[in-house]
Design a protein around this motif. Sequence first.
Motif, PDB file in Angstrom:
ATOM      1  N   GLU A  48       0.861  -1.183   0.000  1.00  0.00           N
ATOM      2  CA  GLU A  48       0.000   0.000   0.000  1.00  0.00           C
ATOM      3  C   GLU A  48       0.896   1.231   0.000  1.00  0.00           C
ATOM      4  N   TYR A  49       0.469   2.253  -0.714  1.00  0.00           N
ATOM      5  CA  TYR A  49       1.224   3.502  -0.778  1.00  0.00           C
ATOM      6  C   TYR A  49       0.275   4.656  -0.511  1.00  0.00           C
ATOM      7  N   PRO A  50       0.796   5.824  -0.092  1.00  0.00           N
ATOM      8  CA  PRO A  50      -0.074   6.979   0.176  1.00  0.00           C
ATOM      9  C   PRO A  50      -0.855   7.394  -1.069  1.00  0.00           C
ATOM     10  N   ARG A  51      -2.093   7.771  -0.885  1.00  0.00           N
ATOM     11  CA  ARG A  51      -2.997   8.094  -2.004  1.00  0.00           C
ATOM     12  C   ARG A  51      -2.485   9.198  -2.925  1.00  0.00           C
ATOM     13  N   ASP A  52      -1.746  10.145  -2.406  1.00  0.00           N
ATOM     14  CA  ASP A  52      -1.308  11.259  -3.248  1.00  0.00           C
ATOM     15  C   ASP A  52       0.044  11.005  -3.924  1.00  0.00           C
ATOM     16  N   TRP A  53       0.588   9.800  -3.789  1.00  0.00           N
ATOM     17  CA  TRP A  53       1.843   9.447  -4.440  1.00  0.00           C
ATOM     18  C   TRP A  53       1.572   8.909  -5.848  1.00  0.00           C
ATOM     19  N   THR A  54       2.600   8.948  -6.697  1.00  0.00           N
ATOM     20  CA  THR A  54       2.517   8.462  -8.071  1.00  0.00           C
ATOM     21  C   THR A  54       3.312   7.161  -8.189  1.00  0.00           C
ATOM     22  N   VAL A  55       2.779   6.217  -8.963  1.00  0.00           N
ATOM     23  CA  VAL A  55       3.450   4.943  -9.187  1.00  0.00           C
ATOM     24  C   VAL A  55       4.017   4.933 -10.601  1.00  0.00           C
ATOM     25  N   VAL A  56       5.302   4.576 -10.730  1.00  0.00           N
ATOM     26  CA  VAL A  56       5.956   4.502 -12.035  1.00  0.00           C
ATOM     27  C   VAL A  56       6.628   3.136 -12.149  1.00  0.00           C
ATOM     28  N   LYS A  57       6.172   2.320 -13.099  1.00  0.00           N
ATOM     29  CA  LYS A  57       6.825   1.028 -13.364  1.00  0.00           C
ATOM     30  C   LYS A  57       8.029   1.350 -14.234  1.00  0.00           C
ATOM     31  N   ALA A  58       9.230   1.159 -13.688  1.00  0.00           N
ATOM     32  CA  ALA A  58      10.446   1.597 -14.360  1.00  0.00           C
ATOM     33  C   ALA A  58      11.139   0.502 -15.149  1.00  0.00           C
ATOM     34  N   SER A  59      10.680  -0.745 -15.058  1.00  0.00           N
ATOM     35  CA  SER A  59      11.341  -1.830 -15.784  1.00  0.00           C
ATOM     36  C   SER A  59      10.665  -2.034 -17.138  1.00  0.00           C
ATOM     37  N   PRO A  60      11.474  -2.267 -18.183  1.00  0.00           N
ATOM     38  CA  PRO A  60      10.894  -2.555 -19.500  1.00  0.00           C
ATOM     39  C   PRO A  60      10.106  -3.862 -19.472  1.00  0.00           C
ATOM     40  N   ALA A  61       9.196  -4.015 -20.399  1.00  0.00           N
ATOM     41  CA  ALA A  61       8.322  -5.189 -20.428  1.00  0.00           C
ATOM     42  C   ALA A  61       9.098  -6.490 -20.589  1.00  0.00           C
ATOM     43  N   ASN A  62      10.221  -6.469 -21.316  1.00  0.00           N
ATOM     44  CA  ASN A  62      10.950  -7.702 -21.569  1.00  0.00           C
ATOM     45  C   ASN A  62      12.060  -7.969 -20.554  1.00  0.00           C
ATOM     46  N   GLU A  63      12.169  -7.149 -19.521  1.00  0.00           N
ATOM     47  CA  GLU A  63      13.214  -7.318 -18.521  1.00  0.00           C
ATOM     48  C   GLU A  63      12.749  -8.260 -17.416  1.00  0.00           C
ATOM     49  N   ARG A  64      13.644  -9.126 -16.973  1.00  0.00           N
ATOM     50  CA  ARG A  64      13.316 -10.027 -15.870  1.00  0.00           C
ATOM     51  C   ARG A  64      13.337  -9.214 -14.575  1.00  0.00           C
ATOM     52  N   GLY A  65      12.399  -9.466 -13.706  1.00  0.00           N
ATOM     53  CA  GLY A  65      12.332  -8.710 -12.459  1.00  0.00           C
ATOM     54  C   GLY A  65      11.468  -7.474 -12.625  1.00  0.00           C
ATOM     55  N   MET A  66      11.314  -6.777 -11.558  1.00  0.00           N
ATOM     56  CA  MET A  66      10.429  -5.613 -11.537  1.00  0.00           C
ATOM     57  C   MET A  66      11.170  -4.463 -10.877  1.00  0.00           C
ATOM     58  N   ARG A  67      11.057  -3.295 -11.472  1.00  0.00           N
ATOM     59  CA  ARG A  67      11.551  -2.060 -10.868  1.00  0.00           C
ATOM     60  C   ARG A  67      10.387  -1.095 -10.844  1.00  0.00           C
ATOM     61  N   VAL A  68      10.085  -0.588  -9.676  1.00  0.00           N
ATOM     62  CA  VAL A  68       8.963   0.336  -9.558  1.00  0.00           C
ATOM     63  C   VAL A  68       9.364   1.463  -8.616  1.00  0.00           C
TER      64      VAL A  68
END
Length: 130
Positions: A48-68
């Motif tokens: 869960e994150y604060p409502r006024d924060w922005t979420v950015v998925k920073a990993s490319p679609a073909n990259e293994r793992g997740m960066r957010v």
Amino acid sequence: MLWLSVLSATAACGSLAPIEAPPHIGSAPGAAVVVTDKAFDAGLFRLEYPRDWTVVKASPANERGMRVVFVAPDGGAVWLTQVDSIGSPDEDHLILPNGVALLASIEAAEAPSASFAAQARQLLASIRGG
């Protein structure tokens, strides 16, 4: 008369939107994520994150793992990176019960808000395995 033209054009566009999700959506590359106004679910982990924060998925679609990145209104950010193994013991790692390892990084803005540090810690404390 103008409103009638606008209404007609809007009604005509309604048929352009598909009723069901297109079949190629199910085979899109990369990890699927679900983002609501206060929750992020990457399948392997959620938080869960604060409502006024922005979420950015920073990993490319073909990259293994997740960066957010979770960005606060003051410009501070919390970075989460899914990693295969723990690198340096100096880094802040979270190992979830399901075996997922995350590298966490908190970056305060030049002039952080009074609540940033507490909100960042609360975000990290809310992380759960998927």
